[in-house]
Design a protein around this motif. Structure first.
Motif, PDB file in Angstrom:
ATOM      1  N   GLU A  59       0.821  -1.219   0.000  1.00  0.00           N
ATOM      2  CA  GLU A  59       0.000   0.000   0.000  1.00  0.00           C
ATOM      3  C   GLU A  59       0.849   1.261   0.000  1.00  0.00           C
ATOM      4  OE1 GLU A  59      -2.560  -3.270   0.918  1.00  0.00           O
ATOM      5  OE2 GLU A  59      -0.656  -2.702   1.848  1.00  0.00           O
ATOM      6  N   PHE A  60       2.069   1.162   0.579  1.00  0.00           N
ATOM      7  CA  PHE A  60       2.954   2.329   0.659  1.00  0.00           C
ATOM      8  C   PHE A  60       4.378   1.930   0.268  1.00  0.00           C
ATOM      9  CE2 PHE A  60      -0.585   3.168   3.427  1.00  0.00           C
ATOM     10  CZ  PHE A  60      -0.890   4.513   3.187  1.00  0.00           C
ATOM     11  N   GLN A  61       4.989   2.713  -0.640  1.00  0.00           N
ATOM     12  CA  GLN A  61       6.371   2.488  -1.088  1.00  0.00           C
ATOM     13  C   GLN A  61       7.154   3.777  -0.815  1.00  0.00           C
ATOM     14  OE1 GLN A  61       3.676   2.214  -3.222  1.00  0.00           O
ATOM     15  NE2 GLN A  61       3.529   0.057  -3.725  1.00  0.00           N
ATOM     16  N   ILE A  62       7.983   3.756   0.220  1.00  0.00           N
ATOM     17  CA  ILE A  62       8.666   4.988   0.624  1.00  0.00           C
ATOM     18  C   ILE A  62      10.015   5.138  -0.096  1.00  0.00           C
ATOM     19  CG2 ILE A  62       7.508   5.148   2.853  1.00  0.00           C
ATOM     20  CD1 ILE A  62       9.994   3.921   4.157  1.00  0.00           C
ATOM     21  N   PRO A  63      10.367   6.367  -0.502  1.00  0.00           N
ATOM     22  CA  PRO A  63      11.616   6.610  -1.231  1.00  0.00           C
ATOM     23  C   PRO A  63      12.842   6.633  -0.319  1.00  0.00           C
ATOM     24  CG  PRO A  63      10.457   8.683  -0.950  1.00  0.00           C
ATOM     25  CD  PRO A  63       9.572   7.612  -0.365  1.00  0.00           C
ATOM     26  N   ASP A  64      13.355   5.451  -0.023  1.00  0.00           N
ATOM     27  CA  ASP A  64      14.497   5.316   0.879  1.00  0.00           C
ATOM     28  C   ASP A  64      15.772   5.187   0.041  1.00  0.00           C
ATOM     29  OD1 ASP A  64      16.395   4.635   2.750  1.00  0.00           O
ATOM     30  OD2 ASP A  64      15.343   2.885   3.519  1.00  0.00           O
ATOM     31  N   GLY A  65      16.404   6.290  -0.255  1.00  0.00           N
ATOM     32  CA  GLY A  65      17.620   6.272  -1.066  1.00  0.00           C
ATOM     33  C   GLY A  65      17.743   7.564  -1.866  1.00  0.00           C
ATOM     34  N   ILE A  66      18.887   8.220  -1.755  1.00  0.00           N
ATOM     35  CA  ILE A  66      19.081   9.492  -2.462  1.00  0.00           C
ATOM     36  C   ILE A  66      18.994   9.296  -3.971  1.00  0.00           C
ATOM     37  CG2 ILE A  66      21.606   9.319  -2.547  1.00  0.00           C
ATOM     38  CD1 ILE A  66      19.513  12.520  -1.942  1.00  0.00           C
ATOM     39  N   GLY A  67      19.335   8.096  -4.450  1.00  0.00           N
ATOM     40  CA  GLY A  67      19.249   7.816  -5.879  1.00  0.00           C
ATOM     41  C   GLY A  67      17.827   7.910  -6.395  1.00  0.00           C
ATOM     42  N   VAL A  68      16.859   7.527  -5.559  1.00  0.00           N
ATOM     43  CA  VAL A  68      15.454   7.611  -5.951  1.00  0.00           C
ATOM     44  C   VAL A  68      15.049   9.073  -6.108  1.00  0.00           C
ATOM     45  CG1 VAL A  68      13.079   7.049  -5.273  1.00  0.00           C
ATOM     46  CG2 VAL A  68      14.933   5.434  -4.805  1.00  0.00           C
ATOM     47  N   ILE A  69      15.541   9.918  -5.219  1.00  0.00           N
ATOM     48  CA  ILE A  69      15.243  11.350  -5.308  1.00  0.00           C
ATOM     49  C   ILE A  69      15.856  11.939  -6.582  1.00  0.00           C
ATOM     50  CG2 ILE A  69      15.319  13.556  -4.074  1.00  0.00           C
ATOM     51  CD1 ILE A  69      13.937  11.190  -2.587  1.00  0.00           C
ATOM     52  N   LEU A  70      17.104  11.577  -6.858  1.00  0.00           N
ATOM     53  CA  LEU A  70      17.779  12.072  -8.062  1.00  0.00           C
ATOM     54  C   LEU A  70      17.045  11.619  -9.326  1.00  0.00           C
ATOM     55  CD1 LEU A  70      21.527  11.454  -7.103  1.00  0.00           C
ATOM     56  CD2 LEU A  70      20.368  13.662  -7.259  1.00  0.00           C
ATOM     57  N   ALA A  71      16.620  10.366  -9.343  1.00  0.00           N
ATOM     58  CA  ALA A  71      15.900   9.845 -10.498  1.00  0.00           C
ATOM     59  C   ALA A  71      14.605  10.609 -10.723  1.00  0.00           C
ATOM     60  CB  ALA A  71      15.609   8.354 -10.301  1.00  0.00           C
ATOM     61  N   SER A  72      13.914  10.922  -9.645  1.00  0.00           N
ATOM     62  CA  SER A  72      12.668  11.676  -9.753  1.00  0.00           C
ATOM     63  C   SER A  72      12.931  13.079 -10.301  1.00  0.00           C
ATOM     64  CB  SER A  72      11.993  11.770  -8.382  1.00  0.00           C
ATOM     65  OG  SER A  72      10.783  12.499  -8.455  1.00  0.00           O
ATOM     66  N   LYS A  73      13.968  13.722  -9.791  1.00  0.00           N
ATOM     67  CA  LYS A  73      14.298  15.077 -10.264  1.00  0.00           C
ATOM     68  C   LYS A  73      14.693  15.072 -11.739  1.00  0.00           C
ATOM     69  CE  LYS A  73      15.685  17.098  -5.833  1.00  0.00           C
ATOM     70  NZ  LYS A  73      16.795  17.667  -5.024  1.00  0.00           N
ATOM     71  N   LEU A  74      15.486  14.084 -12.143  1.00  0.00           N
ATOM     72  CA  LEU A  74      15.919  13.998 -13.536  1.00  0.00           C
ATOM     73  C   LEU A  74      14.742  13.808 -14.483  1.00  0.00           C
ATOM     74  CD1 LEU A  74      19.106  11.758 -13.151  1.00  0.00           C
ATOM     75  CD2 LEU A  74      19.055  14.149 -13.875  1.00  0.00           C
ATOM     76  N   ASN A  75      13.694  13.193 -13.973  1.00  0.00           N
ATOM     77  CA  ASN A  75      12.505  12.951 -14.797  1.00  0.00           C
ATOM     78  C   ASN A  75      11.363  13.920 -14.472  1.00  0.00           C
ATOM     79  OD1 ASN A  75      12.911  10.334 -16.512  1.00  0.00           O
ATOM     80  ND2 ASN A  75      13.851   9.882 -14.525  1.00  0.00           N
ATOM     81  N   LYS A  76      11.740  15.023 -13.797  1.00  0.00           N
ATOM     82  CA  LYS A  76      10.776  16.073 -13.441  1.00  0.00           C
ATOM     83  C   LYS A  76       9.603  15.508 -12.631  1.00  0.00           C
ATOM     84  CE  LYS A  76      11.881  19.140 -17.315  1.00  0.00           C
ATOM     85  NZ  LYS A  76      13.124  18.450 -17.672  1.00  0.00           N
ATOM     86  N   GLY A  77       9.940  14.626 -11.693  1.00  0.00           N
ATOM     87  CA  GLY A  77       8.936  14.025 -10.823  1.00  0.00           C
ATOM     88  C   GLY A  77       8.663  14.862  -9.590  1.00  0.00           C
ATOM     89  N   ASN A  78       7.915  14.289  -8.651  1.00  0.00           N
ATOM     90  CA  ASN A  78       7.461  15.041  -7.477  1.00  0.00           C
ATOM     91  C   ASN A  78       7.998  14.542  -6.145  1.00  0.00           C
ATOM     92  OD1 ASN A  78       5.560  16.869  -8.868  1.00  0.00           O
ATOM     93  ND2 ASN A  78       4.478  14.969  -9.365  1.00  0.00           N
ATOM     94  N   ARG A  82      13.860  12.198   0.962  1.00  0.00           N
ATOM     95  CA  ARG A  82      13.955  10.791   1.365  1.00  0.00           C
ATOM     96  C   ARG A  82      13.009  10.496   2.516  1.00  0.00           C
ATOM     97  NH1 ARG A  82      19.617   9.262   3.304  1.00  0.00           N
ATOM     98  NH2 ARG A  82      18.854   7.135   3.151  1.00  0.00           N
ATOM     99  N   VAL A  83      12.518   9.276   2.546  1.00  0.00           N
ATOM    100  CA  VAL A  83      11.769   8.763   3.690  1.00  0.00           C
ATOM    101  C   VAL A  83      12.433   7.427   4.013  1.00  0.00           C
ATOM    102  CG1 VAL A  83       9.536   7.975   4.544  1.00  0.00           C
ATOM    103  CG2 VAL A  83       9.635   9.898   2.943  1.00  0.00           C
ATOM    104  N   THR A  84      13.376   7.438   4.932  1.00  0.00           N
ATOM    105  CA  THR A  84      14.151   6.230   5.199  1.00  0.00           C
ATOM    106  C   THR A  84      13.364   5.246   6.057  1.00  0.00           C
ATOM    107  OG1 THR A  84      15.184   6.982   7.260  1.00  0.00           O
ATOM    108  CG2 THR A  84      16.243   7.643   5.202  1.00  0.00           C
ATOM    109  N   GLY A  85      13.678   3.968   5.899  1.00  0.00           N
ATOM    110  CA  GLY A  85      12.964   2.938   6.626  1.00  0.00           C
ATOM    111  C   GLY A  85      13.042   3.096   8.126  1.00  0.00           C
ATOM    112  N   ILE A  86      14.250   3.344   8.651  1.00  0.00           N
ATOM    113  CA  ILE A  86      14.402   3.429  10.108  1.00  0.00           C
ATOM    114  C   ILE A  86      13.767   4.705  10.667  1.00  0.00           C
ATOM    115  CG2 ILE A  86      16.706   4.511  10.010  1.00  0.00           C
ATOM    116  CD1 ILE A  86      17.371   2.771  12.532  1.00  0.00           C
ATOM    117  N   ASP A  87      13.817   5.798   9.897  1.00  0.00           N
ATOM    118  CA  ASP A  87      13.181   7.032  10.362  1.00  0.00           C
ATOM    119  C   ASP A  87      11.661   6.940  10.250  1.00  0.00           C
ATOM    120  OD1 ASP A  87      15.522   8.399  11.101  1.00  0.00           O
ATOM    121  OD2 ASP A  87      15.920   8.942   9.034  1.00  0.00           O
ATOM    122  N   MET A  88      11.178   6.216   9.236  1.00  0.00           N
ATOM    123  CA  MET A  88       9.737   5.984   9.133  1.00  0.00           C
ATOM    124  C   MET A  88       9.261   5.174  10.326  1.00  0.00           C
ATOM    125  SD  MET A  88       7.175   6.565   6.887  1.00  0.00           S
ATOM    126  CE  MET A  88       6.193   7.086   8.290  1.00  0.00           C
TER     127      MET A  88
END
Length: 235
Positions: A59-78, A82-88
Motif C-alpha cells: 500500500e505504501f512504497q517509501i523513497p528510501d535512497g538518495i538515488g530515488v530522489i535524483l531519479a525523480s528530479k531527472l525525470n521532473k517528478g514530485n 527521502r523517507v528512510t525505513g528506520i526514520d519511518m
C-alpha cells in the motif's frame, strides 16, 4: 500520490503526510504494508518480476535512497525528500506512543528485539509494546498465535528484504495488526549493535558515502547507482 520509477510505484508524500494516511487506515482497520524503495532494490526488481509485483502490491512504497530522489528530479517528478525505513519506523513509533496504539517487534537474533524495545521505551515512555519475538522461532503458527493473542495495531518485522515482505504478505490476512513494516536491520541499530552514519551524512543524504568509507567492499554496490540513473532516463 505516487510516481513510477523503473516500473515500481513510489510515494511522493513526506513523513507527516504518510503518518496521517497510515494512522487513518489503522483507525479504519484497513491493512497496510510499508516497503522501502532504493536504487539497488529497483534494479533487482527490473530483472525479477516477482519482486516488482511484491513491491507494487504494497500500500505504501517509501523513497528510501538518495538515488530515488535524483531519479525523480531527472525525470521532473514530485519526490522531494527521502523517507528512510528506520526514520519511518521512528515516526510511526512516536505517533503510536502519542495515540495509544501498540506495537510488536518480530525478528533479528535472540535478545536484539528486547534491546530495541528497551531503547524505544526509554525514548517514548508512554509507548505500548504488546510483545517481542526473535526471528529464530521455527514454528510459524506459534509466531502468529503469539502476535494475535496480544492484538497489536502495528507490527515491525526485521528479517531482511524481501524475506520480511514475503512473510508479511503470506501471513497478514491471518494476523491482527493493521500496519506492517519490514525494517531490515533497524532492531540492531536501535539496540546499539550497528551505528548509523553521523548527522552530517544523514542530513545531506550521503549516508551511502559514510558506509563506503567504513566498508570499502561496498564499492561494487555503489557503482550500480550511475547505471540506475541511466536506466531511469531511458524512454
Amino acid at each position: 500520490m505516487k510516481e513510477i520509477i523503473l516500473g515500481v510505484k513510489v510515494d511522493t508524500d513526506n513523513y507527516d503526510e504518510l503518518i496521517k494516511k497510515l494512522f487513518k487506515r489503522i483507525d479504519n482497520k484497513e491493512k497496510s504494508l510499508v516497503v522501502a524503495i532504493n536504487p539497488e532494490k529497483l534494479m533487482k526488481a527490473k530483472e525479477d518480476q516477482s519482486l516488482k509485483d511484491l513491491l507494487n502490491r504494497a500500500e505504501f512504497q517509501i523513497p528510501d535512497g538518495i538515488g530515488v530522489i535524483l531519479a525523480s528530479k531527472l525525470n521532473k517528478g514530485n519526490i522531494k525528500s527521502r523517507v528512510t525505513g528506520i526514520d519511518m519506523m521512528d515516526r510511526i513509533v512516536r505517533e503510536a506512543a502519542k495515540t495509544g496504539k501498540s506495537i510488536y517487534l518480530y525478528g533479528a537474533k535472540p535478545g536484539v528485539a528486547d534491546q530495541a524495545a528497551q531503547a524505544l521505551r526509554s525514548k517514548y515512555p508512554s509507548l505500548k509494546i504488546a510483545g517481542i519475538q526473535d526471528g529464530y522461532e521455527q514454528d510459524n503458527e506459534k509466531v502468529i498465535q503469539k502476535i494475535n493473542e496480544v492484538k497489536p495495531e502495528i507490527l515491525f518485522v526485521a528479517m531482511g528484504s524481501p524475506r520480511q515482505e514475503n512473510w508479511i504478505e503470506a501471513n497478514r490476512d491471518r494476523l491482527y495488526p493493521s500496519l506492517y513494516q519490514g525494517v531490515g536491520g533497524s532492531f540492531d541499530v536501535l539496540a546499539g549493535n550497528v551505528k548509523r552514519a553521523p548527522k552530517l551524512f544523514l542530513n545531506t543524504g550521503t549516508e551511502w558515502l559514510y558506509r563506503l568509507m567504513i566498508e570499502p567492499t561496498r564499492i561494487k554496490r555503489q557503482l550500480a547507482l550511475p547505471l540506475f540513473l541511466v536506466e531511469t532516463l531511458k524512454k
